[in-house]
Scaffold this motif. Structure first.
Motif, PDB file in Angstrom:
ATOM      1  N   GLU A 154      63.776  66.382  22.372  1.00 10.02           N
ATOM      2  CA  GLU A 154      63.575  67.270  23.724  1.00 10.02           C
ATOM      3  C   GLU A 154      62.297  66.835  24.693  1.00 10.02           C
TER       4      GLU A 154
ATOM      5  N   ARG B  77      63.914  62.551  30.366  1.00 10.26           N
ATOM      6  CA  ARG B  77      65.130  62.700  30.640  1.00 10.26           C
ATOM      7  C   ARG B  77      65.935  61.598  30.497  1.00 10.26           C
ATOM      8  N   GLU B  78      65.442  60.718  31.163  1.00 13.24           N
ATOM      9  CA  GLU B  78      66.057  59.174  31.243  1.00 13.24           C
ATOM     10  C   GLU B  78      66.060  58.757  29.974  1.00 13.24           C
TER      11      GLU B  78
ATOM     12  N   ARG C 234      65.972  60.329  26.866  1.00 15.21           N
ATOM     13  CA  ARG C 234      66.954  61.198  26.089  1.00 15.21           C
ATOM     14  C   ARG C 234      68.248  61.066  26.327  1.00 15.21           C
ATOM     15  N   GLU C 235      68.740  61.298  27.542  1.00 10.01           N
ATOM     16  CA  GLU C 235      70.092  61.224  27.747  1.00 10.01           C
ATOM     17  C   GLU C 235      70.735  60.000  27.401  1.00 10.01           C
TER      18      GLU C 235
ATOM     19  N   VAL D  16      70.903  60.229  23.255  1.00  8.50           N
ATOM     20  CA  VAL D  16      71.952  60.857  23.013  1.00  8.50           C
ATOM     21  C   VAL D  16      73.340  60.346  23.081  1.00  8.50           C
ATOM     22  N   ALA D  17      73.562  59.549  24.336  1.00 12.63           N
ATOM     23  CA  ALA D  17      74.685  59.033  24.740  1.00 12.63           C
ATOM     24  C   ALA D  17      75.066  57.962  23.632  1.00 12.63           C
TER      25      ALA D  17
ATOM     26  N   VAL E 213      74.314  56.593  33.934  1.00  9.83           N
ATOM     27  CA  VAL E 213      73.055  57.015  34.115  1.00  9.83           C
ATOM     28  C   VAL E 213      72.440  56.232  35.755  1.00  9.83           C
TER      29      VAL E 213
END
Length: 155
Positions: A102, A106-107, A109-110, A113-114, A129
């Motif tokens: 967390e 964001r770049e 992390r996403e 997760v993806a 993205v």
């Protein structure tokens, strides 16, 4: 319809709506007043009682919808696999890794997760993205390395 009457009712209506849905109380009251303004053909006899009824009904409906949504989320969460399954010989603390994930940008992390949980390839993630496949891969590697450093550093 007298504007002063409606203005005098706004505070009490807002307080009334907050009993059920504090976060949406202002929206509920605003929607009720708009319904009153739009009801040109069928003006209620008692504007105060009508507004309180509309506010109550809308607030209760939203509360029911929220509870229904929460039940769906809860059922999904119960059925979904946990991100980290505990292993007796594992040195990883799933909660710590999730917390560090967390904290990543964001770049990164996403993309992580993806790729890991969404099972998407870097060719699929890139357009998702808005970067190239190689940039998605680079960000993935950077994020994984950052997670490893944070998790191993704390041991």
């Amino acid at each position: 319809m007298n504007d002063a009457v409606i203005e005098n009712l706004l505070g009490p209506l807002l307080l009334f709506a907050r009993q059920w849905d504090a976060a949406s109380a202002e929206d509920i009251v605003q929607d009720a007043v708009l319904r009153l303004v739009r009801s040109v053909e069928e003006r209620p006899q008692n504007v105060s009682a009508w507004l309180f009824t509309v506010v109550r009904n809308e607030a209760v409906d939203r509360l029911r919808e929220k509870k229904r949504f929460d039940r769906h989320v809860e059922r999904y969460a119960e059925a979904a696999k946990p991100w980290f399954e505990p292993e007796s010989d594992s040195r990883l603390d799933g909660e710590q890794v999730a917390a560090e994930l967390e904290r990543l940008p964001r770049e990164q992390r996403e993309i992580i997760v993806a790729h890991l949980w969404g099972c998407l390839s870097f060719e699929e993630i890139g357009p998702l993205v808005g970067v190239s496949r190689s940039t998605a891969h680079r960000r993935y590697v950077e994020g994984i390395n950052a997670l490893r450093k944070k998790v191993n550093h704390d041991e």
